[in-house]
Write a protein that holds these residues in place. Sequence first.
Motif, mmCIF file in Angstrom:
data_model
loop_
_atom_site.group_PDB
_atom_site.id
_atom_site.type_symbol
_atom_site.label_atom_id
_atom_site.label_comp_id
_atom_site.label_asym_id
_atom_site.label_seq_id
_atom_site.Cartn_x
_atom_site.Cartn_y
_atom_site.Cartn_z
ATOM 1 N N PRO A 17 -70.335 30.871 83.247
ATOM 2 C CA PRO A 17 -71.446 31.795 83.506
ATOM 3 C C PRO A 17 -71.064 33.265 83.298
ATOM 4 O O PRO A 17 -71.856 34.057 82.785
ATOM 5 N N PHE A 18 -69.824 33.618 83.686
ATOM 6 C CA PHE A 18 -69.378 34.993 83.470
ATOM 7 C C PHE A 18 -69.255 35.309 81.984
ATOM 8 O O PHE A 18 -69.603 36.385 81.529
ATOM 9 N N ALA A 19 -68.760 34.364 81.202
ATOM 10 C CA ALA A 19 -68.609 34.551 79.758
ATOM 11 C C ALA A 19 -69.973 34.704 79.092
ATOM 12 O O ALA A 19 -70.155 35.561 78.214
ATOM 13 N N LEU A 20 -70.958 33.893 79.509
ATOM 14 C CA LEU A 20 -72.300 34.015 78.941
ATOM 15 C C LEU A 20 -72.938 35.359 79.329
ATOM 16 O O LEU A 20 -73.598 35.994 78.508
ATOM 17 N N GLY A 21 -72.746 35.778 80.564
ATOM 18 C CA GLY A 21 -73.264 37.074 81.013
ATOM 19 C C GLY A 21 -72.646 38.213 80.239
ATOM 20 O O GLY A 21 -73.321 39.165 79.840
ATOM 21 N N LEU A 22 -71.330 38.142 80.011
ATOM 22 C CA LEU A 22 -70.620 39.166 79.254
ATOM 23 C C LEU A 22 -71.101 39.200 77.808
ATOM 24 O O LEU A 22 -71.301 40.274 77.233
ATOM 25 N N PHE A 27 -74.774 42.150 73.618
ATOM 26 C CA PHE A 27 -75.904 42.216 72.706
ATOM 27 C C PHE A 27 -77.088 42.991 73.287
ATOM 28 O O PHE A 27 -77.750 43.733 72.583
ATOM 29 N N ILE A 28 -77.368 42.840 74.558
ATOM 30 C CA ILE A 28 -78.547 43.462 75.164
ATOM 31 C C ILE A 28 -78.347 44.958 75.376
ATOM 32 O O ILE A 28 -79.246 45.755 75.110
ATOM 33 N N LEU A 29 -77.186 45.366 75.840
ATOM 34 C CA LEU A 29 -76.929 46.783 76.123
ATOM 35 C C LEU A 29 -77.111 47.673 74.886
ATOM 36 O O LEU A 29 -77.798 48.698 74.966
ATOM 37 N N MET A 35 -83.232 51.439 71.784
ATOM 38 C CA MET A 35 -84.646 51.591 72.117
ATOM 39 C C MET A 35 -84.891 52.883 72.897
ATOM 40 O O MET A 35 -85.894 53.556 72.692
ATOM 41 N N ASN A 36 -83.973 53.255 73.776
ATOM 42 C CA ASN A 36 -84.134 54.492 74.549
ATOM 43 C C ASN A 36 -83.930 55.738 73.695
ATOM 44 O O ASN A 36 -84.444 56.800 74.017
#
Length: 184
Positions: A17-22, A27-29, A35-36
């Motif tokens: 789960p930590f690896a998927l979050g990382l 990609f999201i950040l 976008m900002n």
Amino acid sequence: MGKKEEFKKTFSQILEPFALGLLALFFILPIVTVMNLTPITRQIKKIDVLGVTTQDELVIRLVAGQHEIFSGENLTKIDETEYSYSARIGKRGADSYSKPILEIQNNTEEKKVLTFWGQTLSNTRSKIYLQEKEIPYLLQDNTGETYEQKISILPSEKLIIFLALENLSGVQFSELFDMTITIE
């Protein structure tokens, strides 16, 4: 099932789960950051902020602009009925000069009277006055004597006030002009 396999299974259950979050963060950040940074092309809605301005008041604004003689203009609201205006009057030749300095709008339903009193610290034999609709209001004569002037503004009326001066001889230094505006 050995201890090694059990350790791998437990370790992967915790680490996955930590690896998927990382991975998602990587990609999201950047996408959110881009976008900002993208400029907003739509019109921003007008926001009414409390305390900035209401419809039922007398509004005094500084008229911006460049002038060869008048510079460093500043308008300060001291309280609800008093303002302070200042400007630097530069060196000048024997001539007449004027510049629009204040825009006054009466958003109330009653006539307002504004009192103006202004002067320079040194007497340069300059005649300094306000002008509104071709009417001169003398503030300081060429002997250095100062005068208080009153200008009335009717309900829903907008006035443009000019600062003007006349010199019979050239002045080779700058001086500071200060004026107090009181709303009655």
